[in-house]
Scaffold this active site. Structure first.
Site, PDB file in Angstrom:
ATOM      1  N   VAL A 166       0.857  -1.197   0.000  1.00 12.50           N
ATOM      2  CA  VAL A 166       0.000   0.000   0.000  1.00 12.50           C
ATOM      3  C   VAL A 166       0.892   1.246   0.000  1.00 12.50           C
ATOM      4  O   VAL A 166       1.801   1.349   0.817  1.00 12.50           O
ATOM      5  CB  VAL A 166      -0.915   0.022   1.257  1.00 12.50           C
ATOM      6  CG1 VAL A 166      -1.847   1.218   1.217  1.00 12.50           C
ATOM      7  CG2 VAL A 166      -1.706  -1.274   1.371  1.00 12.50           C
ATOM      8  N   HIS A 174      -3.776   6.748  -6.847  1.00 14.84           N
ATOM      9  CA  HIS A 174      -5.244   6.755  -6.719  1.00 14.84           C
ATOM     10  C   HIS A 174      -5.744   8.088  -6.177  1.00 14.84           C
ATOM     11  O   HIS A 174      -6.878   8.470  -6.439  1.00 14.84           O
ATOM     12  CB  HIS A 174      -5.704   5.606  -5.818  1.00 14.84           C
ATOM     13  CG  HIS A 174      -5.633   4.286  -6.521  1.00 14.84           C
ATOM     14  ND1 HIS A 174      -6.620   3.855  -7.375  1.00 14.84           N
ATOM     15  CD2 HIS A 174      -4.694   3.317  -6.512  1.00 14.84           C
ATOM     16  CE1 HIS A 174      -6.293   2.658  -7.862  1.00 14.84           C
ATOM     17  NE2 HIS A 174      -5.110   2.314  -7.347  1.00 14.84           N
ATOM     18  N   GLU A 219       1.604  -4.684 -10.693  1.00 19.17           N
ATOM     19  CA  GLU A 219       0.157  -4.712 -10.432  1.00 19.17           C
ATOM     20  C   GLU A 219      -0.535  -4.759 -11.777  1.00 19.17           C
ATOM     21  O   GLU A 219      -0.667  -3.735 -12.436  1.00 19.17           O
ATOM     22  CB  GLU A 219      -0.276  -3.447  -9.676  1.00 19.17           C
ATOM     23  CG  GLU A 219       0.229  -3.364  -8.259  1.00 19.17           C
ATOM     24  CD  GLU A 219      -0.306  -2.134  -7.516  1.00 19.17           C
ATOM     25  OE1 GLU A 219      -1.080  -1.354  -8.100  1.00 19.17           O
ATOM     26  OE2 GLU A 219       0.064  -1.974  -6.347  1.00 19.17           O
ATOM     27  N   HIS A 222      -3.604  -2.279 -12.283  1.00 19.66           N
ATOM     28  CA  HIS A 222      -3.526  -0.833 -12.073  1.00 19.66           C
ATOM     29  C   HIS A 222      -3.192  -0.100 -13.377  1.00 19.66           C
ATOM     30  O   HIS A 222      -2.097  -0.238 -13.905  1.00 19.66           O
ATOM     31  CB  HIS A 222      -2.464  -0.542 -11.007  1.00 19.66           C
ATOM     32  CG  HIS A 222      -2.328   0.908 -10.651  1.00 19.66           C
ATOM     33  ND1 HIS A 222      -2.759   1.432  -9.451  1.00 19.66           N
ATOM     34  CD2 HIS A 222      -1.796   1.952 -11.332  1.00 19.66           C
ATOM     35  CE1 HIS A 222      -2.494   2.730  -9.416  1.00 19.66           C
ATOM     36  NE2 HIS A 222      -1.900   3.064 -10.542  1.00 19.66           N
TER      37      HIS A 222
HETATM   38 ZN   LIG Z   1      -4.000   0.693  -7.978  1.00 21.70          ZN
END
Ligand SMILES: [Zn+2]
Length: 257
Positions: A166, A174, A219, A222
């Site tokens: 995170v 984001h 990711e 993403h």
């Molecule tokens: Zn993301």
């Protein structure tokens, strides 16, 4: 005839100049000889300071500075070293599932989802996570850290592990509202996105081969909006956003490499 006369005149005027210089030099030497050594020192200092003033008034050499290009909103970089600017504004638009994205990427995102429909069992893909406020990011961060602490990790290890998964609040894309985590009905959606997202201005932001540069583990869900011009170059040249921006700032360097 005329030319020879001209030459003669030139030669004689050159001699006049030389004679004058020699005379002036002789006078100078005589005067210098008459000056007390103490005064000579003073004169030397004065001449020195005049010379120094002259040289300091010279135009300074132009310094080589890296090209400062104003970076448009769609190319803003946010990572561990570059937190979100304080004046960043998001205009959230709600999607059908309650997630939001910035208004500026809504149309290209919907176009991409419509195009993906045919390989996604005739359904639109989903935005699992769109825009996040600072508070939301903090909450995700705290929850993840708590998980690691509950698993028995020491404080510092829990923090390090959390930051692998995170982003630290203030450094998540984001929070820009122009990055989305996408899910679909079929796993093939990711292969399709990898090959087609650039046509709509989106890039797969964190790939396995660029982890050292982005600082983020791969990711595949993403996607980040950068605009079609940048996404096309990034896709075709196999770059990450950091590399693309480096090339923009130092065009000569990339020509050489
Ligand atoms: Zn993301």
């Amino acid at each position: 005839m005329e030319e020879r006369n001209y030459r003669k005149r030139r030669r004689s005027s050159a001699w006049t100049v030389i004679t004058i210089v020699v005379i002036l030099f002789a006078i100078g030497l005589l005067l210098w000889g008459g000056i007390e050594p103490k005064d000579r020192k003073e004169m030397e200092i004065k001449v020195h300071s005049v010379l120094q003033t002259m040289s300091s008034q010279e135009t300074p050499m132009p310094q080589e500075t890296p090209t400062e290009i104003p970076i448009p909103w769609n190319l803003i970089i946010v990572n561990r070293e570059h937190p979100i600017p304080e004046d960043w504004k998001v205009e959230p638009v709600e999607l059908h599932n309650g997630q939001t994205v910035d208004a500026r990427i809504y149309d290209p995102l919907m176009e991409m989802f419509e195009a993906a429909r045919s390989i996604n069992l005739d359904r639109l893909p989903n935005v699992e996570s769109g825009y996040r406020s600072e508070e939301k990011q903090q909450q995700l961060y705290d929850e993840k850290r708590k998980e690691f602490l509950q698993q028995g990790y020491a404080e510092s290890d829990a923090t390090a592990l959390t930051e692998k998964w995170v982003s630290v609040p203030g450094t998540s894309e984001h929070q820009l509202g122009i990055a989305v985590d996408i899910s679909g009905e079929v796993y093939d959606i990711y292969a399709w996105l990898q090959e087609n997202s650039y046509k709509y201005g989106f890039i797969l932001r964190y790939t396995a081969d660029k982890t050292a540069i982005t600082g983020v583990a791969p990711e595949e869900w993403h996607y980040r909006y950068v605009g079609v011009e940048a996404s096309t170059e990034i896709y075709q040249q196999g770059l990450c956003l950091e590399e693309y921006l480096d090339r923009l700032r130092n065009p000569h360097q990339s020509e050489r490499s």
